[in-house]
Design an enzyme around this catalytic site. Structure first.
Site, PDB file in Angstrom:
ATOM      1  CG  ASP A  47      -8.347  51.279  49.942  1.00 47.38           C
ATOM      2  OD1 ASP A  47      -7.388  51.414  49.147  1.00 47.38           O
ATOM      3  OD2 ASP A  47      -9.500  50.978  49.574  1.00 47.38           O
ATOM      4  NE  ARG A 106       8.296  27.908  47.216  1.00 48.61           N
ATOM      5  CZ  ARG A 106       8.820  28.516  48.274  1.00 48.61           C
ATOM      6  NH1 ARG A 106       9.712  27.898  49.007  1.00 48.61           N
ATOM      7  NH2 ARG A 106       8.462  29.743  48.591  1.00 48.61           N
ATOM      8  CD  GLN A 107      -0.097  23.755  47.703  1.00 42.44           C
ATOM      9  OE1 GLN A 107       0.831  23.811  48.476  1.00 42.44           O
ATOM     10  NE2 GLN A 107      -0.975  22.761  47.725  1.00 42.44           N
ATOM     11  CE  LYS A 202      14.168  20.518  50.374  1.00 40.78           C
ATOM     12  NZ  LYS A 202      14.225  21.909  49.943  1.00 40.78           N
ATOM     13  NE  ARG A 204      10.279  22.513  52.378  1.00 40.90           N
ATOM     14  CZ  ARG A 204      11.042  23.484  52.864  1.00 40.90           C
ATOM     15  NH1 ARG A 204      10.810  23.964  54.070  1.00 40.90           N
ATOM     16  NH2 ARG A 204      12.024  23.973  52.139  1.00 40.90           N
ATOM     17  CG  ASP A 229      17.538  25.103  46.262  1.00 40.89           C
ATOM     18  OD1 ASP A 229      16.903  24.574  45.324  1.00 40.89           O
ATOM     19  OD2 ASP A 229      17.247  24.934  47.455  1.00 40.89           O
ATOM     20  N   GLY A 235      16.013  29.640  54.426  1.00 35.52           N
ATOM     21  CA  GLY A 235      17.423  29.243  54.526  1.00 35.52           C
ATOM     22  C   GLY A 235      17.603  27.868  55.154  1.00 35.52           C
ATOM     23  CB  THR A 237      16.876  24.040  51.821  1.00 34.93           C
ATOM     24  OG1 THR A 237      15.469  23.830  51.940  1.00 34.93           O
ATOM     25  CG2 THR A 237      17.473  23.085  50.811  1.00 34.93           C
TER      26      THR A 237
HETATM   27  C1  R5P Z   1      12.145  23.575  47.426  1.00 30.99           C
HETATM   28  O1  R5P Z   1      12.269  22.370  47.224  1.00 30.99           O
HETATM   29  C2  R5P Z   1      13.059  24.589  46.835  1.00 30.99           C
HETATM   30  O2  R5P Z   1      13.826  24.063  45.816  1.00 30.99           O
HETATM   31  C3  R5P Z   1      13.959  25.226  47.880  1.00 30.99           C
HETATM   32  O3  R5P Z   1      14.937  24.292  48.288  1.00 30.99           O
HETATM   33  C4  R5P Z   1      13.176  25.671  49.065  1.00 30.99           C
HETATM   34  O4  R5P Z   1      12.078  26.417  48.659  1.00 30.99           O
HETATM   35  C5  R5P Z   1      14.023  26.481  50.006  1.00 30.99           C
HETATM   36  O5  R5P Z   1      13.257  26.853  51.098  1.00 30.99           O
HETATM   37  P1  R5P Z   1      13.951  27.160  52.482  1.00 30.99           P
HETATM   38  O6  R5P Z   1      15.020  28.179  52.240  1.00 30.99           O
HETATM   39  O7  R5P Z   1      12.838  27.696  53.348  1.00 30.99           O
HETATM   40  O8  R5P Z   1      14.494  25.884  53.025  1.00 30.99           O
END
Ligand code: R5P
Length: 302
Positions: A47, A106-107, A202, A204, A229, A235, A237
């Site tokens: 399962d 990240r959260q 940047k 988001r 990074d 990708g 970013t």
């Molecule tokens: C976020 O600030 C991290 O440092 C990365 O830049 C981010 O997680 C990259 O995510 P993605 O490839 O989806 O842009």
């Protein structure tokens, strides 16, 4: 030859359990340190539930479990918790979780009302499972680790990535961070590459996840640039950063990232945007994992 490792300070012994998600990395760390690996029986029930059994002796031992938590994150986190629980029940005295890629990191705060601080939920789950301390690599924001219910620390693999590029002939390349929060990664790399460093701005959208970047004048005209990074996920970013670098005259563009999640066709999109090569670590094993974390993590255990 397999021997026990005696900690320089404490004289204590340690053993390694390579988790199912980081078998090779765990084996490499054990090999570098010449320490014993504990056999683990791992299987999936029909399962989908995970099953683990620690087969070797861990009674009164310090044990390091090596388990990354890249996709499928939830499954791998549960596996880590199960291995920690099994090792503790089997008599292990102390458990160190080595989690190269720590999912949910990240959260680490509330971005929108009503959210969870997911990484704290994960940390509490690991504590209950028996984890006594944790080592991770390039966590997104280091300061959250001080709130964990056990000692936790992060180490940086960026110097290893920078060394890799230097050995491939990229000495003096411009080290670029795609956002201000990652500027220290670019600075770490610059110290090894011997060129300059800088960052982009940047933004988001917290609802759509879309990334936007402002054009910024950097001294990259005619220069080779390496974007550093912590994570590449979709990708987006990197593609946005490449667009700006091209506008302002960068020559060749390379990418180094610690955690190559590379979801879907992320790598293709990045290469199509004009990047020469993407290099990652074995934090998340993939064909771009040209740099191993084993030397870095084994140093952390001594
Ligand atoms: C976020 O600030 C991290 O440092 C990365 O830049 C981010 O997680 C990259 O995510 P993605 O490839 O989806 O842009």
């Amino acid at each position: 030859m397999i021997t026990d490792l005696y900690h320089l300070n404490t004289g204590k012994k340690m053993k390694i359990i390579p988790g199912p998600a980081s078998k090779h990395l765990g084996e490499r760390i054990a090999g570098l340190l010449g320490i014993e690996m504990v056999p683990l029986v791992f299987k999936r029930h029909p399962d989908g539930e995970s099953y683990v059994r620690v087969e070797g002796k861990v009674q009164d031992e310090e044990v390091a479990i090596v388990q990354t938590t890249s996709p499928p994150q939830d499954t791998r986190l549960v596996q880590l918790a199960l291995v920690a629980d099994a090792a503790k029940r089997h008599g292990a005295k102390k458990i160190t979780a080595i989690v190269p890629y720590l999912a949910y990191a990240r959260q680490d705060r509330l971005f929108l009302k009503g959210e969870a601080i997911s990484i704290m939920t994960i940390a509490r789950m690991l504590k209950v499972a028996g984890v006594d301390n944790l080592i991770t690599v390039n966590i997104h924001e280091e300061k959250i680790l001080s709130k964990f219910p056990f000692p936790a620390r992060t180490v940086s693999a960026v110097p290893l990535l920078a060394e890799h590029f230097k050995n491939k002939g990229c000495k003096k390349a411009f080290a670029l961070a795609p956002d201000k929060g990652a500027v220290w990664l670019a600075e770490e790399a610059r110290n090894i590459l011997g060129g300059e460093s800088g960052y982009l701005e940047k933004d988001r959208d917290r609802y759509t996840g879309n990334v936007s970047m402002k054009k910024k004048l950097l001294d990259v005209k005619g220069k080779n640039v390496i974007i550093f990074d912590d994570i590449i996920s979709t990708g987006g970013t990197i593609v946005a950063a490449v667009g700006i670098l091209k506008e302002i005259g960068a020559e060749r563009i390379y990418v180094g990232c610690v955690h190559p999640l590379l979801i879907g066709d992320a790598e293709k999109r990045i290469l199509r945007s004009g990047v020469e090569v993407v290099v990652g670590t074995d934090s998340i094993p993939s064909h771009v994992s040209k740099v191993s974390l084993a030397p870095l993590l084994s140093r952390e255990l001594t």
